[in-house]
Design an enzyme around this catalytic site. Structure first.
Site, PDB file in Angstrom:
ATOM      1  N   HIS A   1      30.116  31.740  44.281  1.00  0.00           N
ATOM      2  CA  HIS A   1      29.655  30.417  43.838  1.00  0.00           C
ATOM      3  C   HIS A   1      29.732  30.300  42.325  1.00  0.00           C
ATOM      4  O   HIS A   1      29.880  31.291  41.610  1.00  0.00           O
ATOM      5  CB  HIS A   1      28.253  30.149  44.383  1.00  0.00           C
ATOM      6  CG  HIS A   1      28.313  29.707  45.811  1.00  0.00           C
ATOM      7  ND1 HIS A   1      28.179  28.402  46.195  1.00  0.00           N
ATOM      8  CD2 HIS A   1      28.564  30.415  46.950  1.00  0.00           C
ATOM      9  CE1 HIS A   1      28.318  28.327  47.518  1.00  0.00           C
ATOM     10  NE2 HIS A   1      28.555  29.531  48.003  1.00  0.00           N
TER      11      HIS A   1
ATOM     12  N   ARG B   1      34.986  24.544  55.517  1.00  0.00           N
ATOM     13  CA  ARG B   1      33.699  25.154  55.879  1.00  0.00           C
ATOM     14  C   ARG B   1      32.753  25.046  54.678  1.00  0.00           C
ATOM     15  O   ARG B   1      31.916  24.174  54.626  1.00  0.00           O
ATOM     16  CB  ARG B   1      33.894  26.628  56.313  1.00  0.00           C
ATOM     17  CG  ARG B   1      32.673  27.204  57.034  1.00  0.00           C
ATOM     18  CD  ARG B   1      31.540  27.631  56.119  1.00  0.00           C
ATOM     19  NE  ARG B   1      31.883  28.738  55.241  1.00  0.00           N
ATOM     20  CZ  ARG B   1      31.085  29.201  54.302  1.00  0.00           C
ATOM     21  NH1 ARG B   1      29.889  28.680  54.105  1.00  0.00           N
ATOM     22  NH2 ARG B   1      31.476  30.179  53.498  1.00  0.00           N
ATOM     23  N   GLU B   2      32.942  25.894  53.673  1.00  0.00           N
ATOM     24  CA  GLU B   2      32.101  25.767  52.468  1.00  0.00           C
ATOM     25  C   GLU B   2      32.225  24.346  51.902  1.00  0.00           C
ATOM     26  O   GLU B   2      31.234  23.733  51.482  1.00  0.00           O
ATOM     27  CB  GLU B   2      32.540  26.796  51.416  1.00  0.00           C
ATOM     28  CG  GLU B   2      31.812  26.712  50.094  1.00  0.00           C
ATOM     29  CD  GLU B   2      30.400  27.285  50.124  1.00  0.00           C
ATOM     30  OE1 GLU B   2      30.238  28.449  50.540  1.00  0.00           O
ATOM     31  OE2 GLU B   2      29.467  26.568  49.725  1.00  0.00           O
TER      32      GLU B   2
ATOM     33  N   HIS C   1      49.444  20.962  16.506  1.00  0.00           N
ATOM     34  CA  HIS C   1      49.789  21.358  17.873  1.00  0.00           C
ATOM     35  C   HIS C   1      51.085  20.689  18.341  1.00  0.00           C
ATOM     36  O   HIS C   1      51.971  21.339  18.895  1.00  0.00           O
ATOM     37  CB  HIS C   1      48.655  20.966  18.841  1.00  0.00           C
ATOM     38  CG  HIS C   1      47.458  21.851  18.744  1.00  0.00           C
ATOM     39  ND1 HIS C   1      46.948  22.539  19.815  1.00  0.00           N
ATOM     40  CD2 HIS C   1      46.666  22.170  17.692  1.00  0.00           C
ATOM     41  CE1 HIS C   1      45.887  23.236  19.438  1.00  0.00           C
ATOM     42  NE2 HIS C   1      45.702  23.032  18.143  1.00  0.00           N
TER      43      HIS C   1
ATOM     44  N   ARG D   1      35.707  39.768  60.547  1.00  0.00           N
ATOM     45  CA  ARG D   1      35.156  40.083  59.236  1.00  0.00           C
ATOM     46  C   ARG D   1      33.635  40.101  59.289  1.00  0.00           C
ATOM     47  O   ARG D   1      33.010  39.252  59.925  1.00  0.00           O
ATOM     48  CB  ARG D   1      35.577  39.025  58.212  1.00  0.00           C
ATOM     49  CG  ARG D   1      35.083  39.369  56.812  1.00  0.00           C
ATOM     50  CD  ARG D   1      34.671  38.151  56.018  1.00  0.00           C
ATOM     51  NE  ARG D   1      33.445  37.528  56.490  1.00  0.00           N
ATOM     52  CZ  ARG D   1      32.858  36.483  55.919  1.00  0.00           C
ATOM     53  NH1 ARG D   1      33.406  35.928  54.865  1.00  0.00           N
ATOM     54  NH2 ARG D   1      31.742  35.951  56.398  1.00  0.00           N
TER      55      ARG D   1
ATOM     56  N   HIS E   1      33.659  36.088  47.971  1.00  0.00           N
ATOM     57  CA  HIS E   1      33.279  34.665  48.048  1.00  0.00           C
ATOM     58  C   HIS E   1      32.287  34.421  46.927  1.00  0.00           C
ATOM     59  O   HIS E   1      31.221  35.026  46.902  1.00  0.00           O
ATOM     60  CB  HIS E   1      32.627  34.420  49.418  1.00  0.00           C
ATOM     61  CG  HIS E   1      32.042  33.054  49.602  1.00  0.00           C
ATOM     62  ND1 HIS E   1      32.708  32.043  50.278  1.00  0.00           N
ATOM     63  CD2 HIS E   1      30.861  32.523  49.224  1.00  0.00           C
ATOM     64  CE1 HIS E   1      31.950  30.958  50.311  1.00  0.00           C
ATOM     65  NE2 HIS E   1      30.822  31.220  49.681  1.00  0.00           N
TER      66      HIS E   1
ATOM     67  N   SER F   1      30.263  40.108  56.688  1.00  0.00           N
ATOM     68  CA  SER F   1      29.897  39.863  55.301  1.00  0.00           C
ATOM     69  C   SER F   1      28.381  39.839  55.140  1.00  0.00           C
ATOM     70  O   SER F   1      27.660  39.481  56.074  1.00  0.00           O
ATOM     71  CB  SER F   1      30.481  38.496  54.901  1.00  0.00           C
ATOM     72  OG  SER F   1      30.211  38.220  53.564  1.00  0.00           O
TER      73      SER F   1
ATOM     74  N   ASP G   1      34.524  35.002  60.947  1.00  0.00           N
ATOM     75  CA  ASP G   1      33.863  35.484  59.735  1.00  0.00           C
ATOM     76  C   ASP G   1      32.366  35.483  60.029  1.00  0.00           C
ATOM     77  O   ASP G   1      31.745  34.424  60.118  1.00  0.00           O
ATOM     78  CB  ASP G   1      34.172  34.560  58.549  1.00  0.00           C
ATOM     79  CG  ASP G   1      35.620  34.694  58.085  1.00  0.00           C
ATOM     80  OD1 ASP G   1      36.281  35.691  58.473  1.00  0.00           O
ATOM     81  OD2 ASP G   1      36.092  33.815  57.353  1.00  0.00           O
TER      82      ASP G   1
ATOM     83  N   THR H   1      26.329  34.362  46.660  1.00  0.00           N
ATOM     84  CA  THR H   1      25.837  33.129  47.285  1.00  0.00           C
ATOM     85  C   THR H   1      25.199  32.161  46.305  1.00  0.00           C
ATOM     86  O   THR H   1      25.245  30.954  46.488  1.00  0.00           O
ATOM     87  CB  THR H   1      24.813  33.520  48.376  1.00  0.00           C
ATOM     88  OG1 THR H   1      25.449  34.455  49.242  1.00  0.00           O
ATOM     89  CG2 THR H   1      24.309  32.333  49.155  1.00  0.00           C
TER      90      THR H   1
HETATM   91  C1  HCA Z   1      26.049  30.105  52.585  1.00  0.00           C
HETATM   92  C2  HCA Z   1      26.901  31.216  53.173  1.00  0.00           C
HETATM   93  C3  HCA Z   1      28.023  31.667  52.324  1.00  0.00           C
HETATM   94  C4  HCA Z   1      28.777  32.698  53.117  1.00  0.00           C
HETATM   95  C5  HCA Z   1      29.853  33.434  52.428  1.00  0.00           C
HETATM   96  C6  HCA Z   1      30.604  34.410  53.281  1.00  0.00           C
HETATM   97  C7  HCA Z   1      27.532  32.272  50.984  1.00  0.00           C
HETATM   98  O1  HCA Z   1      25.124  30.427  51.869  1.00  0.00           O
HETATM   99  O2  HCA Z   1      26.285  28.937  52.895  1.00  0.00           O
HETATM  100  O3  HCA Z   1      30.467  34.388  54.486  1.00  0.00           O
HETATM  101  O4  HCA Z   1      31.385  35.171  52.698  1.00  0.00           O
HETATM  102  O5  HCA Z   1      27.809  31.734  49.938  1.00  0.00           O
HETATM  103  O6  HCA Z   1      26.848  33.290  51.082  1.00  0.00           O
HETATM  104  O7  HCA Z   1      28.865  30.573  51.987  1.00  0.00           O
HETATM  105 CU    CU Z   2      29.108  30.055  49.968  1.00  0.00          CU
END
Ligand code: HCA
Ligand code: CU
Length: 380
Positions: free
Chosen positions: A200, A14-15, A294, A136, A198, A138, A94, A171
């Site tokens: 980044h 997905r991501e 080392h 879920r 989640h 979010s 989700d 995000t």
């Molecule tokens: C995106 C959505 C998401 C969703 C994360 C989640 C993010 O911006 O593409 O549902 O927990 O990073 O917010 O990937």
């Molecule tokens: Cu994301």
């Protein structure tokens, strides 16, 4: 200790599909999911069925693939999206909606009151349709949302009594570990629900933030293989494993660790990229030791300079020789590997010779081997 009962949600399908060079065929998705299953991943998140006909068909294919991992799909907070997702037979939904002022203005145009009403409508609808599905909720861009807004939304959702898990999403990769800790700790304490993180990696904190979330009581962490995702991606599976392993090896004992290099290799090949040299565990130099100080210590006890055991991942360490930092202890080790017993004086002289030669040009291993062979002949 929350780390005793965490699960990984791998979102490569997905991501990861949002990564610039990723576009997986059905067969490739099945291969990735199969290998993740062999690794022992608990949940696999897939692109919404609303993205394209192939995306919808692929969810069905994975649901029917007989994997141990639960298959989730990621949808907007819309009743129609939920209906389409439910129709695939997926194990979990989700659901996400943006709560930061920027996203409320430019993404969906809804106020916090409207978000709460919409979430209530969609989540109770899903629960009525599918009493057993894993559900879920979010917020997107959690860490640029107002904390008072977030708490109103999360507490309202928790009060519905229909979701299994709340998610927080960094995000844009802006959060620091202490902010993640504080948000997750509050949600766990105030709702008693499972919490997912989640994160980044725009500013390099994705692994540290995932770890902070787990330490604060999060039950689920999102990863992708090699960290692929939007922009420069999210918490990489291998990096999270390295982080947890080094906290306590027992935290990752439930996973089949030697599968990890195959996962990283597969995604690098499918996306047409290299595994970065600096990658956790599988980077080309992750287990190469070079400087004489080392190599001497590592040859005596690898724990001196290794916190991860390469053999736990089906990998091996390399002690480099043939460069200007070469130590004579490393040369002795190489000589022994070739069946040559050289005395200390010979080895020390050889090390000096190699340093001089390497100042001109680093030597290949076979060239060092030739010098060792020649020295053995002279010595005997
Ligand atoms: C995106 C959505 C998401 C969703 C994360 C989640 C993010 O911006 O593409 O549902 O927990 O990073 O917010 O990937
Ligand atoms: Cu994301």
């Amino acid at each position: 200790m929350p780390l005793d009962r965490y699960s990984i949600i791998d979102s490569t399908l997905r991501e990861g599909e949002q990564f610039s060079t990723a576009s997986f065929t059905t067969a490739q998705k099945l291969e990735i999911a199969g290998l993740l299953d062999e690794f022992g991943i608990e949940m696999i998140e897939m692109t919404t069925p609303c993205a394209s006909p192939q995306s919808e068909a692929d969810i069905r294919a994975l649901v029917n693939a007989g994997l141990r991992a639960r298959i989730l799909t990621h949808i907007r907070c819309h009743r129609d999206d939920a209906l389409r997702a439910l129709d695939t037979g997926v194990h979990g939904l989700d659901i996400v909606i943006g709560t930061s002022p920027l996203l409320m203005t430019h993404s969906h145009g809804k106020s916090i009151e409207q978000i709460i009403d919409l979430a209530a409508e969609v989540l109770t609808f899903v629960r009525a349709q599918a009493p057993d599905i894993i559900l879920r909720f979010s917020t997107e861009d959690t860490f640029r949302s107002r904390e008072s807004d977030l708490l109103r939304v999360y507490l309202a959702v928790a009060d519905l009594g229909v979701v299994n898990r709340l998610g927080v999403a960094d995000t844009v990769g802006i959060a620091l570990p202490d902010q993640v800790y504080s948000m997750v700790e509050q949600l766990v304490r105030l709702t008693g629900l499972d919490v997912e993180f989640h994160g980044h990696n725009d500013s390099g904190c994705a692994i540290a933030n995932a770890c902070a979330a787990l330490q604060a009581g999060a039950t689920h962490v999102d990863t992708t293989i090699l960290g692929i995702g939007e922009r420069n991606g999210i918490t990489p599976l291998g990096g999270l494993i390295a982080r947890l392993y080094t906290l306590d090896r027992a935290y990752v004992a439930k996973y089949n660790l030697p599968v990890l290099p195959r996962l990283d290799r597969l995604i690098a090949d499918l996306c047409g990229i290299e595994i970065p040299f600096s990658n956790y565990i599988t980077g080309s130099s992750a287990f190469i030791h070079k400087a004489g100080i080392h190599t001497k210590a590592v040859l005596a006890d690898p724990a001196t300079y290794e916190i991860l055991k390469p053999q736990d991942f089906g990998l091996s360490r390399e002690v480099m020789i043939g460069h200007r930092l070469t130590g004579w202890n490393a040369l002795r080790q190489r000589a022994l590997a070739l069946g040559l017993h050289l005395d200390d004086a010979t080895l020390r002289a050889l090390a000096q010779d190699i340093k001089r030669r390497a100042d001109v040009r680093p030597m290949a291993l076979h060239e060092v081997d030739s010098l060792l062979q020649a020295a053995a002949v002279t010595q005997s």
